[in-house]
Design a protein around this motif. Sequence first.
Motif, PDB file in Angstrom:
ATOM      1  N   SER A 154       0.384  -1.423  -0.125  1.00  0.00           N
ATOM      2  CA  SER A 154      -0.494  -0.321  -0.265  1.00  0.00           C
ATOM      3  C   SER A 154       0.647   1.027  -0.052  1.00  0.00           C
ATOM      4  O   SER A 154       0.016   2.261  -0.342  1.00  0.00           O
ATOM      5  CB  SER A 154      -0.716  -0.210   1.146  1.00  0.00           C
ATOM      6  OG  SER A 154      -0.093   0.023   2.496  1.00  0.00           O
ATOM      7  N   TRP A 155       2.028   1.302   0.615  1.00  0.00           N
ATOM      8  CA  TRP A 155       2.433   2.633   0.344  1.00  0.00           C
ATOM      9  C   TRP A 155       4.635   1.662   0.273  1.00  0.00           C
ATOM     10  O   TRP A 155       5.390   1.811   1.070  1.00  0.00           O
ATOM     11  CB  TRP A 155       2.449   3.004   1.287  1.00  0.00           C
ATOM     12  CG  TRP A 155       3.084   4.052   1.137  1.00  0.00           C
ATOM     13  CD1 TRP A 155       4.187   5.422   0.097  1.00  0.00           C
ATOM     14  CD2 TRP A 155       4.130   5.699   2.210  1.00  0.00           C
ATOM     15  NE1 TRP A 155       4.463   6.195   0.377  1.00  0.00           N
ATOM     16  CE2 TRP A 155       4.689   6.391   1.875  1.00  0.00           C
ATOM     17  CE3 TRP A 155       3.636   5.238   3.829  1.00  0.00           C
ATOM     18  CZ2 TRP A 155       5.279   7.808   2.948  1.00  0.00           C
ATOM     19  CZ3 TRP A 155       3.767   6.851   4.297  1.00  0.00           C
ATOM     20  CH2 TRP A 155       4.310   7.541   4.437  1.00  0.00           C
ATOM     21  N   THR A 156       4.992   1.516  -0.827  1.00  0.00           N
ATOM     22  CA  THR A 156       5.779   0.649  -1.258  1.00  0.00           C
ATOM     23  C   THR A 156       7.558   1.663  -1.296  1.00  0.00           C
ATOM     24  O   THR A 156       8.324   1.424  -0.876  1.00  0.00           O
ATOM     25  CB  THR A 156       6.267  -0.363  -2.186  1.00  0.00           C
ATOM     26  OG1 THR A 156       6.367   1.706  -3.364  1.00  0.00           O
ATOM     27  CG2 THR A 156       5.334  -0.919  -2.749  1.00  0.00           C
ATOM     28  N   ILE A 157       6.694   3.032  -1.318  1.00  0.00           N
ATOM     29  CA  ILE A 157       8.324   3.992  -1.564  1.00  0.00           C
ATOM     30  C   ILE A 157       8.430   4.379   0.207  1.00  0.00           C
ATOM     31  O   ILE A 157       9.235   5.321  -0.165  1.00  0.00           O
ATOM     32  CB  ILE A 157       7.282   5.455  -2.638  1.00  0.00           C
ATOM     33  CG1 ILE A 157       8.570   6.554  -2.214  1.00  0.00           C
ATOM     34  CG2 ILE A 157       6.417   6.089  -1.218  1.00  0.00           C
ATOM     35  CD1 ILE A 157       8.421   7.635  -2.493  1.00  0.00           C
ATOM     36  N   TYR A 158       7.544   4.424   1.040  1.00  0.00           N
ATOM     37  CA  TYR A 158       8.403   4.323   3.024  1.00  0.00           C
ATOM     38  C   TYR A 158       9.318   3.097   3.419  1.00  0.00           C
ATOM     39  O   TYR A 158      10.519   3.835   3.518  1.00  0.00           O
ATOM     40  CB  TYR A 158       7.239   4.317   3.713  1.00  0.00           C
ATOM     41  CG  TYR A 158       8.018   4.778   4.433  1.00  0.00           C
ATOM     42  CD1 TYR A 158       8.349   5.626   5.247  1.00  0.00           C
ATOM     43  CD2 TYR A 158       7.250   2.773   5.590  1.00  0.00           C
ATOM     44  CE1 TYR A 158       8.834   5.503   6.871  1.00  0.00           C
ATOM     45  CE2 TYR A 158       8.448   3.370   6.970  1.00  0.00           C
ATOM     46  CZ  TYR A 158       9.362   4.437   7.671  1.00  0.00           C
ATOM     47  OH  TYR A 158       9.513   4.387   9.370  1.00  0.00           O
ATOM     48  N   TYR A 159       9.086   1.675   2.832  1.00  0.00           N
ATOM     49  CA  TYR A 159      10.364   0.930   2.405  1.00  0.00           C
ATOM     50  C   TYR A 159      11.089   1.190   2.168  1.00  0.00           C
ATOM     51  O   TYR A 159      12.532   1.147   2.884  1.00  0.00           O
ATOM     52  CB  TYR A 159       9.318   0.071   3.175  1.00  0.00           C
ATOM     53  CG  TYR A 159       8.301  -0.395   4.128  1.00  0.00           C
ATOM     54  CD1 TYR A 159       8.970  -0.396   5.600  1.00  0.00           C
ATOM     55  CD2 TYR A 159       6.821  -0.785   3.600  1.00  0.00           C
ATOM     56  CE1 TYR A 159       7.678  -0.718   6.022  1.00  0.00           C
ATOM     57  CE2 TYR A 159       5.685  -0.770   4.350  1.00  0.00           C
ATOM     58  CZ  TYR A 159       6.936  -0.936   6.061  1.00  0.00           C
ATOM     59  OH  TYR A 159       5.430  -0.854   6.920  1.00  0.00           O
ATOM     60  N   GLU A 160      10.873   1.555   1.291  1.00  0.00           N
ATOM     61  CA  GLU A 160      11.686   1.645  -0.055  1.00  0.00           C
ATOM     62  C   GLU A 160      13.385   2.879   0.248  1.00  0.00           C
ATOM     63  O   GLU A 160      14.633   3.350   0.009  1.00  0.00           O
ATOM     64  CB  GLU A 160      11.969   2.121  -1.221  1.00  0.00           C
ATOM     65  CG  GLU A 160      12.832   2.294  -2.399  1.00  0.00           C
ATOM     66  CD  GLU A 160      14.273   1.388  -3.031  1.00  0.00           C
ATOM     67  OE1 GLU A 160      15.191   0.923  -2.978  1.00  0.00           O
ATOM     68  OE2 GLU A 160      13.283   0.193  -2.388  1.00  0.00           O
TER      69      GLU A 160
END
Length: 485
Positions: A154-160
């Motif tokens: 749902s929000w891959t950019i955060y962990y990336e």
Amino acid sequence: MLLSVIIGVCFVGTLTGENIGYFWHISDFHLDIRYGNSSEGLGKEYFLGGYDEGCWTEKRGVFGDYNCDSPLALIQSATLFMKDYPNKNNKNVDFIVWTGDDTAHADESVFTREEVIETIKVISENIATVGLPVFPALGNHDIIPKNQFPTPDSWTIYYESVAEVWNQTLDIDNNVLDQFRSNGGFYKYSLPGTPKLTMVSLNSNLWYKSNHQVQGMADPADQFSWLEDVLNSTQTEGEKVLIFSHIPPGKFERFYQFCGEEKGCDLNGGYHGFHWLSEDFNNRYLELVEKYPTAIAGQLFAHHHTDSFKVFFSGDGNTPIGWALLAPGVSPMNSTLAPETGANNPGLRLFKYDTSTGKILDYEQYYLDLARANSVGNATWQLEYSFLEYYSLPEISPEEISNLVLNIGDDREIFKNYYAANTVLFEEATDENCDETCMRYHFCALYQLDYQLFEECVVPSAASYSTKSFNVFAIVVSFWCLFLY
């Protein structure tokens, strides 16, 4: 009895300097990037729960203030102490466990996503100066809005984004970062040189009751399923995992009251004490610990900013099967959760372990006397205590931690020693700041991780005790006798 003694002696005899290792457990830095910079026009509405606006608008202590989160100078003093420690103490430290919480306790409207990532980067850069491999876990203040951790789909950019910061700054394995990105903030890693110990970092924020991103999900990011697979294979192979995460199961030990609507605890009429994990997730975690006790070498948590521990029991409540040690924070901030929650001196923890088995042998707790550091203009970190010596224990084990907790609940002098450590020598227990109710809440939080059993422990009623908790009834009776005579 004699056989157990012989086995114990033989086991101790196998420990040599060659298989003794050390690692740091650090947490809750809460860097306040606005500390003492005379920010204008910011009123109390910007500060969570009354966070002192003077932390930004006034000049406070160089190394911090008990009403504020950490200035950069405090964090730099901590990492410098860790860097210099091996040479000054003739001990080789192997790695760092870092259990998160990087930003200050200010309202999220103050921060941008970019500032959050930059704060994580600044702390990572300082930890990198220690020169050791790092195993990180996320805290609930490592995202904006706070507590709202998404699943990776749902929000891959955060962990990336976080993984990229760590990749640029820390000594961290690429396999760890790959798992962190794809799983949603959790991973495992087998320690080189310790084939029987696997590091397991959990994203307990996915189980946080305040995380609206995961409401209605039975298993956010499939973390429980993943953890059970890890524990099952580890137990089958006769090996061990060291679990570490930010938010612990069970109740917070420094909240001695009924939690109702004013604290957002009005579900089903409220409850006693304060907890972080949703009850279903708390129960599911306890069930996994009960199901795979021989697979777990230990559990390390933080979040409370206090120095504490917890004991896990079998389903019938009779047999201690596990333990968790909670490390205090570097941030000294006086919590606004409740009047009794209080502040702490900054703390750092150094564990001693058997590199051939992964068994946790002991730890040394270090602290900074913040008031003195500000007074003399120099941050001198010093040994507060060694765990086994301080509590007169022969080893760290479920049985010994269980006995210790019983003694804390039964002996006021032992409790006073625990309470002083709990605040990192910020204050001592007196009849005024910690009465019998306070003492009972501490005991129950350490001994009963199931929310319902905690409720029965702090509000004793013979009619409410089940077979599962019959041993607790005896404990509570003896506990109250302490105050009747």
